[in-house]
Design an enzyme around this catalytic site. Structure first.
Site, mmCIF file in Angstrom:
data_model
loop_
_atom_site.group_PDB
_atom_site.id
_atom_site.type_symbol
_atom_site.label_atom_id
_atom_site.label_comp_id
_atom_site.label_asym_id
_atom_site.label_seq_id
_atom_site.Cartn_x
_atom_site.Cartn_y
_atom_site.Cartn_z
ATOM 1 N N ASN A 99 0.866 -1.178 0.000
ATOM 2 C CA ASN A 99 0.000 0.000 0.000
ATOM 3 C C ASN A 99 0.904 1.230 0.000
ATOM 4 O OD1 ASN A 99 -1.782 2.063 0.478
ATOM 5 N ND2 ASN A 99 -2.432 1.351 2.509
ATOM 6 N N TRP A 100 0.994 1.843 -1.161
ATOM 7 C CA TRP A 100 1.935 2.971 -1.301
ATOM 8 C C TRP A 100 1.366 4.257 -0.710
ATOM 9 C CZ3 TRP A 100 4.119 2.185 -7.005
ATOM 10 C CH2 TRP A 100 4.755 0.931 -7.058
ATOM 11 N N LYS A 101 0.107 4.233 -0.324
ATOM 12 C CA LYS A 101 -0.550 5.410 0.273
ATOM 13 C C LYS A 101 -0.347 6.645 -0.631
ATOM 14 C CE LYS A 101 -0.234 3.208 4.746
ATOM 15 N NZ LYS A 101 -0.121 3.296 6.199
ATOM 16 N N HIS A 124 -9.515 1.064 4.955
ATOM 17 C CA HIS A 124 -8.238 1.264 5.654
ATOM 18 C C HIS A 124 -8.471 2.204 6.839
ATOM 19 C CE1 HIS A 124 -4.140 2.492 6.525
ATOM 20 N NE2 HIS A 124 -3.759 1.397 5.890
ATOM 21 N N GLU A 169 -6.873 4.613 7.896
ATOM 22 C CA GLU A 169 -6.678 6.038 7.574
ATOM 23 C C GLU A 169 -7.931 6.607 6.911
ATOM 24 O OE1 GLU A 169 -2.955 5.462 5.534
ATOM 25 O OE2 GLU A 169 -2.043 4.939 7.453
ATOM 26 N N GLU A 200 -5.175 -4.910 10.588
ATOM 27 C CA GLU A 200 -4.183 -3.861 10.798
ATOM 28 C C GLU A 200 -4.470 -3.148 12.110
ATOM 29 O OE1 GLU A 200 -2.354 -2.674 6.702
ATOM 30 O OE2 GLU A 200 -3.938 -1.267 7.222
ATOM 31 N N GLY A 250 2.646 2.393 10.849
ATOM 32 C CA GLY A 250 3.600 3.492 10.701
ATOM 33 C C GLY A 250 4.291 3.884 11.996
ATOM 34 N N SER A 296 3.617 -1.993 10.444
ATOM 35 C CA SER A 296 5.065 -2.057 10.680
ATOM 36 C C SER A 296 5.661 -3.428 10.352
ATOM 37 C CB SER A 296 5.397 -1.661 12.119
ATOM 38 O OG SER A 296 4.989 -0.325 12.360
ATOM 39 N N GLY A 318 2.987 -1.023 4.300
ATOM 40 C CA GLY A 318 3.041 0.411 3.999
ATOM 41 C C GLY A 318 4.476 0.827 3.724
ATOM 42 N N GLY A 319 5.123 1.365 4.739
ATOM 43 C CA GLY A 319 6.471 1.926 4.604
ATOM 44 C C GLY A 319 7.458 1.038 3.861
HETATM 45 P P1 13P Z 1 3.132 0.450 7.705
HETATM 46 O O1 13P Z 1 3.661 -0.832 7.112
HETATM 47 O O2 13P Z 1 3.840 1.662 7.237
HETATM 48 O O3 13P Z 1 3.009 0.361 9.207
HETATM 49 O O4 13P Z 1 1.624 0.621 7.155
HETATM 50 C C1 13P Z 1 0.750 -0.446 7.236
HETATM 51 C C2 13P Z 1 -0.472 -0.107 6.472
HETATM 52 O O5 13P Z 1 -1.223 0.769 6.842
HETATM 53 C C3 13P Z 1 -0.717 -0.855 5.232
HETATM 54 O O6 13P Z 1 -2.004 -0.626 4.749
#
Ligand code: 13P
Length: 255
Positions: A10-12, A96, A98, A168, A174, A214, A235-236
């Protein structure tokens, strides 16, 4: 039954179209023909079409990060399932945390999106997870149950087998704070139990339940070895080819 591991990035809200193409090219070169693990990348909308061309002919699949539940109409700023399908998107992240916390998405809205995605042959990656306050209050399973059951209301047995669910925990996203394998496995097994209750054992055994929060090459092997953890929503660590490829290799080593 053995479920094929699924690693999704997920590149956000990161990467211009040119940057996304460059990362996608690196991924195609490194893992584009590796069949042991299913790989999905989810760039921002503005890069989907360009990335679709890069992954075409490889085994890497394309996902979006959100969508509207209507097919078309006066919904300024929104994108629909048929539009995503038309540029070869196969998956879509829905609900998600977010989206839920920053953009006010409710279970009811997420459910409409899930139904629309399925109707349009897009595979939803339904995200569920508790906040830190909810975990500390002991309501993790209740929160996850509500989000899962409400999110999947009206989903038929047939449709359910194409689903992906991502657990999640919000406090792990994050933050560098990863859930312990016991914490994650407990919730994953609970989610599978809910799927069994609603759709039966045969279907629930097919559904991939991903962990997100994470996840990094260092902690992935232990998490991915758990019975009900079928992959990761990253994510990251998905923003760089090296770490994302390492995660895919960690999943392949267990598959
Ligand atoms: P991180 O891997 O940056 O913690 O993000 C997880 C995430 O929200 C994937 O959708």
């Amino acid at each position: 039954m053995t479920r094929k591991k699924l690693i999704a990035g997920n590149w956000k809200m990161n990467k211009t179209s040119a940057d996304a193409v460059s990362l996608a090219r690196d991924l195609v070169a490194a893992v584009g023909t590796a069949p042991e693990v299913e790989v999905v990348i989810c760039p921002p909308f503005t890069a989907l079409e360009a990335v679709a061309k890069v992954v075409d002919g490889s085994l890497i699949k394309l996902g979006a990060q959100n969508m509207h539940y209507e097919a078309s109409g006066a919904f300024t700023g929104e994108v629909s399932a048929p539009m995503l399908r038309a540029i070869f998107t196969t998956h879509v992240i829905l609900g998600h945390s977010e989206r839920r916390t920053l953009f006010g998405e409710t279970d009811e809205l997420v459910n409409k999106k899930v139904l629309s995605a399925l109707k349009n042959q897009l595979k939803p990656i339904l995200c569920v997870g508790e906040s830190l306050a909810e975990r500390e209050a002991g309501s993790t399973l209740k929160v996850v149950q509500t989000q899962t059951e409400r999110g999947l209301e009206g989903v038929s047995k047939e449709q359910a087998s194409t689903l992906v669910v991502a657990y999640e925990p919000v406090w792990a996203i994050g933050t560098g704070k990863v859930a312990t394998t016991e914490q994650a496995q407990e919730v994953h097994a609970f989610i599978r139990g809910l799927l069994t209750k609603h759709y039966g054992e045969a279907i629930s055994q097919k559904v991939r339940i991903l962990y997100g929060g994470s996840m990094k090459p260092a902690n992935a092997p232990e998490l991915l070895a758990q019975k009900d953890i079928d992959g990761g929503l990253i994510g990251g660590a998905s923003l760089e080819a090296r770490s994302f490829v390492e995660l895919i290799k960690a999943a392949a080593a267990i598959a």
